[in-house]
Write a protein that holds these residues in place. Structure first.
Motif, PDB file in Angstrom:
ATOM      1  N   HIS A   1       0.829  -1.208   0.000  1.00 54.34           N
ATOM      2  CA  HIS A   1       0.000   0.000   0.000  1.00 54.34           C
ATOM      3  C   HIS A   1       0.867   1.262   0.000  1.00 54.34           C
ATOM      4  O   HIS A   1       0.510   2.271  -0.607  1.00 54.34           O
ATOM      5  CB  HIS A   1      -0.916   0.021   1.222  1.00 54.34           C
ATOM      6  N   ASP A   2       2.004   1.185   0.690  1.00 58.38           N
ATOM      7  CA  ASP A   2       2.873   2.349   0.802  1.00 58.38           C
ATOM      8  C   ASP A   2       3.640   2.631  -0.484  1.00 58.38           C
ATOM      9  O   ASP A   2       4.117   3.754  -0.689  1.00 58.38           O
ATOM     10  CB  ASP A   2       3.864   2.127   1.956  1.00 58.38           C
ATOM     11  N   SER A   3       3.754   1.621  -1.361  1.00 54.78           N
ATOM     12  CA  SER A   3       4.624   1.768  -2.530  1.00 54.78           C
ATOM     13  C   SER A   3       3.875   1.983  -3.836  1.00 54.78           C
ATOM     14  O   SER A   3       4.500   2.281  -4.853  1.00 54.78           O
ATOM     15  CB  SER A   3       5.517   0.526  -2.663  1.00 54.78           C
ATOM     16  N   VAL A   4       2.539   1.825  -3.841  1.00 51.41           N
ATOM     17  CA  VAL A   4       1.763   2.012  -5.068  1.00 51.41           C
ATOM     18  C   VAL A   4       0.539   2.854  -4.757  1.00 51.41           C
ATOM     19  O   VAL A   4       0.125   2.982  -3.613  1.00 51.41           O
ATOM     20  CB  VAL A   4       1.329   0.661  -5.683  1.00 51.41           C
ATOM     21  N   THR A   5      -0.048   3.423  -5.792  1.00 54.67           N
ATOM     22  CA  THR A   5      -1.161   4.337  -5.593  1.00 54.67           C
ATOM     23  C   THR A   5      -2.518   3.657  -5.700  1.00 54.67           C
ATOM     24  O   THR A   5      -3.502   4.156  -5.158  1.00 54.67           O
ATOM     25  CB  THR A   5      -1.106   5.473  -6.621  1.00 54.67           C
TER      26      THR A   5
END
Length: 450
Positions: free
Chosen positions: A148-152
């Motif tokens: 979740h932190d690395s993609v939108t």
């Protein structure tokens, strides 16, 4: 191999069951009991039947060493097929546990994975079964937060719980760190990056993608075991991901899952609980309610607003859930399926409900699931709930007895009191060093009586 992966591999493959805190073991056993209740209740539902029949058609195995029986069905399919069928079945009754920071669910794949793999481990001690369960929770949860932190895009749980499945398989099948690394890479690469909000807008049997997450995770483990290679999992091995793994083995995510009081999308629970609070405080019956306004976070306001035609739509409908609870004081399987979908009283009550997004609630998502309601009564009063957080999680936890009672409510109608109690006792015994998983296995495969 990066330092983060070496740390993850050491946790997954070598941490002894005795080194897991008692509190984490107790939490894991309760989460497995809770998930089992939903899995059992979902068995007769259409999606579960289709999933099991499809696994028998498409996902069988030619080798008994890679086969497993489907739970409460008995037919043998592949390891991956058995996990797929049970996870898809469970995912289609939205009453299983979840974890706020991941915006998704973990137990839905952990229990099916354990059951499939343990078919080949007849002497598996109960604490070791729990250690595998905890491995799944701790690794899937952190993989979810990292992704979740690395993609939108807002992807379903299947995208990341595949990594927890791969880790469980590596532990229970005695794989090497390098095999685990390849399995993680394969699982992350093929994990279903399905679009959650697309499912919210048009609810179907796709739900949260967890069936495919289980299928991918176990397939990845077997592929890696046989020499197939995969690119390193960036949710673990990238420099940016390192912070998400630093508390592995010290902070136990399994102790912070939420338990759902209702088989409804978690996003609707705060609205249901706010309605519940006002009705209890003011001794309010449904016929005394003129209008009911729900203020909640953006994702909750996006839930299906029409009168549901299918059980999938019912489970993703906030107004429907609030109406059912207001009228019946509970939400059971019978309310979200069959004749419950065409209840004229529920349809009429839904016309009194309005849902709005409120920024203060949206700002607290995903760490919290908040709502408030305003109820106008037939005699002219305006009643406010105040801000309410959904029950069942760390903010408003269920007791051990609450979880057990919920399990029995869902399991007993399908398998009967005696079998439900025996399953309950077997799972809760896993914290005992002398227990064996096989005490549960003997109860899992006979189809329930019609």
């Amino acid at each position: 191999m990066t330092n983060s992966f070496a740390f993850v591999a050491d946790f997954a493959l070598t941490r002894a069951a005795a080194d897991v805190p008692n509190s984490a073991q107790e939490a894991a056993a309760l989460m497995m009991l809770d998930t089992m209740g939903i899995l059992i209740a979902a068995g007769p539902m259409e999606a579960g039947v289709i999933a099991r029949d499809t696994a028998a058609l498409l996902y069988a195995s030619s080798d008994p060493a890679f086969s497993a029986r489907m739970m409460f069905d008995g037919r043998a399919v592949s390891l991956a097929g058995a996990a797929y069928a049970a996870a898809t079945q469970t995912d289609n009754l939205d009453g299983h546990d979840g974890y706020n920071p991941t915006k998704g669910q973990i137990g839905v794949v952990v229990l099916p994975t354990l059951a499939a793999l343990a078919e080949h481990l007849p002497d598996l001690p109960g604490p070791e079964a729990l250690a595998a369960v905890i491995t799944g929770y701790e690794i899937a949860g952190r993989a979810g937060i990292s992704l979740h932190d690395s993609v939108t895009d807002y992807h379903t749980s299947g995208a990341w719980n595949a990594l927890g499945v791969a880790a469980m398989a590596a532990r229970l099948r005695g794989q090497s760190p390098e095999q685990l690394r390849q399995a993680m890479g394969i699982a992350e690469y093929h994990g279903p990056r399905s679009q959650m909000m697309r499912e919210i807008a048009n609810p179907t049997m796709l739900h949260d993608g967890s069936g495919w997450g289980a299928l991918v995770g176990l397939s990845a483990a077997v592929l890696a075991e046989r020499g197939f290679t995969g690119a390193p999992a960036i949710t673990i091995e990238s420099d940016e991901a390192a912070s998400h793994w630093s508390d592995l083995g010290t902070f136990w995510q399994v102790e912070h899952q939420y338990v759902k009081p209702y088989p409804i999308c978690r996003w609707a629970h705060a609205a249901i609980d706010a309605t519940r609070a006002v009705m209890i405080e003011h001794d309010l019956g449904p016929n005394q309610i003129a209008t009911l306004k729900v203020n909640s976070f953006h994702q909750a306001a996006c839930l299906y607003s029409g009168i549901p035609q299918t059980t999938s739509q019912a489970q993703y409908s906030l107004p429907f859930a609030v109406a059912v609870y207001a009228l019946h004081g509970r939400i059971g399987v019978e309310h979200i399926s069959g004749p419950g979908l065409s209840d004229p009283e529920v349809a009429a009550f839904m016309s009194r409900i309005r849902v709005a997004e409120v920024e203060r609630h949206t700002a607290r998502f995903p760490k919290g699931r908040w709502a408030d309601v305003e109820i106008a009564t037939m005699d002219g009063r305006l009643l406010h709930s105040g801000d309410i957080h959904a029950r069942g999680g760390p903010e408003a936890p269920f007791s051990r007895s609450d979880v057990i009672a919920k399990y029995m409510e869902f399991a007993k109608p399908v398998v009967g009191t005696d079998r439900a109690e025996a399953i309950r006792d077997a799972i809760l015994s896993w914290t005992d060093p002398h227990s064996r998983y096989s005490d549960l296995a003997a109860l899992l495969y006979e189809p329930p009586a019609p």
